[in-house]
Design an enzyme around this catalytic site. Structure first.
Site, PDB file in Angstrom:
ATOM      1  N   ARG A   1      -4.369 -24.166   0.784  1.00  0.00           N
ATOM      2  CA  ARG A   1      -3.623 -24.500   1.982  1.00  0.00           C
ATOM      3  C   ARG A   1      -4.491 -25.399   2.911  1.00  0.00           C
ATOM      4  NH1 ARG A   1      -1.614 -18.202   3.123  1.00  0.00           N
ATOM      5  NH2 ARG A   1       0.100 -18.115   1.864  1.00  0.00           N
TER       6      ARG A   1
ATOM      7  N   GLY B   1      -0.871 -12.229  -5.039  1.00  0.00           N
ATOM      8  CA  GLY B   1      -2.327 -11.712  -5.146  1.00  0.00           C
ATOM      9  C   GLY B   1      -2.538 -10.199  -5.089  1.00  0.00           C
TER      10      GLY B   1
ATOM     11  N   LYS C   1      -5.573 -19.365  -1.809  1.00  0.00           N
ATOM     12  CA  LYS C   1      -4.473 -18.615  -1.454  1.00  0.00           C
ATOM     13  C   LYS C   1      -3.465 -19.255  -2.316  1.00  0.00           C
ATOM     14  CE  LYS C   1      -6.223 -15.930   1.561  1.00  0.00           C
ATOM     15  NZ  LYS C   1      -6.185 -14.532   1.283  1.00  0.00           N
TER      16      LYS C   1
ATOM     17  N   ARG D   1       0.683  -1.165   0.163  1.00  0.00           N
ATOM     18  CA  ARG D   1       0.121   0.023   0.253  1.00  0.00           C
ATOM     19  C   ARG D   1       0.960   1.274  -0.177  1.00  0.00           C
ATOM     20  NH1 ARG D   1      -2.761  -4.296   1.654  1.00  0.00           N
ATOM     21  NH2 ARG D   1      -5.155  -4.292   1.504  1.00  0.00           N
TER      22      ARG D   1
ATOM     23  N   GLN E   1      -8.438  -7.337  -0.132  1.00  0.00           N
ATOM     24  CA  GLN E   1      -8.165  -6.965  -1.136  1.00  0.00           C
ATOM     25  C   GLN E   1      -9.168  -6.721  -2.142  1.00  0.00           C
ATOM     26  OE1 GLN E   1      -6.241 -10.707  -2.798  1.00  0.00           O
ATOM     27  NE2 GLN E   1      -4.206 -10.260  -1.481  1.00  0.00           N
TER      28      GLN E   1
ATOM     29  N   ASP F   1      -3.970 -15.452   7.117  1.00  0.00           N
ATOM     30  CA  ASP F   1      -2.610 -15.759   6.907  1.00  0.00           C
ATOM     31  C   ASP F   1      -1.814 -16.779   7.917  1.00  0.00           C
ATOM     32  OD1 ASP F   1      -2.808 -14.526   4.373  1.00  0.00           O
ATOM     33  OD2 ASP F   1      -1.969 -12.832   5.077  1.00  0.00           O
TER      34      ASP F   1
END
Ligand code: S3P
Length: 434
Positions: free
Chosen positions: A348, A91, A344, A24, A166, A317
């Site tokens: 995962r 991503g 992901k 960002r 996102q 995450d």
């Protein structure tokens, strides 16, 4: 002597900058007027994908000593790229950059590596098509994605049902350059780094929590952004690996300094505390709008926990490393509602399950829940770990490796460079003989 008695984690660590904040700071720096100085930028492969794409869009970015300098081009200053924009494995790069370029009158084609090319993109591009951007997706959902941006995007009300920071961030980046009110409603609130950085940079917006628990963000554009120095706080998701490492390795006692304590990122600490983890968090201040602090962790006897699916956006995450903690906790841990984990860097849910089983840990998947039966028995190790080039799988099983009698054979450690090139060096610095 078993490895359990051989190693422990001891000492103090300063870890690299946060991945989400780094992306960002570069993107909003590029959209600013003036020069943005970025301190403690994460220098990982994913972040370099963002740097390289911005450069192809005509943004001058250089590193001067330890500081990254971005020469902003304004919110509508991206140049027509001469080549495809390669997001690599990232991503966040592709999805956030879709929104950033959508309101510029240019044509951009985004590509990615094999893993990224199998991850869904329509979840973001659908919203951009609604505002008038022409988009071409491969097989209606995947990279390569071509975007024909326009300065005439519509200010609309968007309702996001999939909890994804996102998606929200991509629309927010587009909204900066749209005339009129863009309204974004999230059924479930997600990680809020974009809002924090907007506020820090003086980009005005309204955020309300509605009675039904939904959040609404209103941006009345267009906005101009004036460049401002950004300091990136250390990555709490990277800190999670050492936190769990210390919790499961007898005799450990560590401190991790200046970690981002954003509430939408440290739910894992709450969970680990519920599991009986001896963790002490001390807030020390703020860094470019984000709370930071120190985390002290000691070896602990862990117990199982049930993790509600509502927490998924705030743990997204951390599930791989939480699964490692669960494998050493007494009882049966249930992690509920992990469907998003399938999209992901690898599937995962599958990669955690498969590698725990390979490591002789009792584990199953029921619908989208992961169920792990923990034990404190000595793990033999010596088995293969298939990472599927997923950095968080590689780091999580590197941590499990600390307590295996014989080393795990992790098939790819290089992929760790995607988010944390200094992982091995940092781990070594606190790895002591027992
Ligand atoms: C990120 C948001 C999360 C997270 C990713 C970074 C971000 O993805 O998994 O590593 O920087 O906004 P989703 O919001 O799509 O779940």
């Amino acid at each position: 002597m078993s490895i359990q008695e051989k190693y422990k984690l001891k000492g103090c660590l300063n870890i690299s900058g946060d991945k989400s904040i780094s992306h960002r700071s570069l993107i909003l720096g590029a959209m600013s007027i003036g020069q943005t100085e970025i301190h403690n930028l994460l220098e990982s492969k994913d972040i370099m994908s963002t740097v390289n794409i911005l450069r192809k869009l005509g943004v001058k970015i250089k590193k001067d000593n330890e500081v990254w300098i971005v020469n902003g081009v304004g919110t509508c200053g991206f140049k027509q790229p001469k080549q495809n924009l390669d997001s690599g494995n990232s991503g966040t790069t592709s999805r956030l950059m879709f929104g950033a370029v959508a309101t510029n009158p240019i044509n951009a084609t985004f590509t990615g590596d094999k893993s990224l090319s199998s991850r869904p993109m329509s979840r973001v591009t659908n919203f951009l098509e609604d505002i008038g951007v022409k988009i071409n997706l491969t097989k209606n959902n995947y990279l390569p994605v071509s975007i024909q941006g326009t300065q005439d995007c519509l200010p609309l009300k968007h309702i996001i049902t999939k909890p994804s920071a996102q998606i929200k961030s991509s629309i927010m980046l587009a909204a900066i350059n749209i005339s009129g009110k863009t309204s974004i409603i999230e059924k479930q609130a997600t990680r809020d780094h974009t809002e924090i950085m907007f506020k820090y940079l003086g980009i005005r917006f309204e955020k309300k929590i509605k009675k039904n628990g939904q959040t609404q963000i209103i941006i009345n554009g267009p906005k101009e952004i004036l460049a401002k120095k950004i300091h990136v706080a250390s990555d709490p998701s990277s800190a999670a690996f050492f936190t769990v490492g210390a919790l499961i390795t007898p005799g450990s006692n560590i401190e991790i300094k200046n970690v981002c304590l954003n509430k939408t990122r440290i739910a894992y600490i709450k969970i680990l505390k519920q599991m009986g983890g001896n963790i002490l968090v001390k807030k020390v201040g703020k860094l470019s709008g984000e709370s930071i602090g120190n985390i002290k962790v000691k070896y602990s006897h862990l117990k199982s926990v049930v993790i509600n699916k509502k927490l998924a956006p705030y743990l997204i995450d951390e599930y791989p490393i939480l699964a490692i903690a669960a494998s050493r906790a007494k009882g049966v841990t249930k992690m509920q509602g992990l469907s998003e984990l399938r999209y992901k860097e690898s599937d995962r849910l599958k990669s955690i399950h498969e590698n725990l089983i390979a490591s002789k840990i009792d584990c199953s998947i029921r619908n989208d829940d992961l169920i792990i039966k923990g034990s404190n028995e000595q793990l033999i190790g010596n088995n293969k770990i298939t990472t599927y080039h997923d950095h968080r799988i590689a780091m999580s099983f590197s941590i499990l490796n600390l307590i295996c009698k014989k080393s795990l054979k992790i098939d790819n450690l290089k992929c760790i460079e995607i988010s944390y090139p200094k992982f091995k060096q940092d781990l070594k610095s606190i790895l002591k003989n027992g």
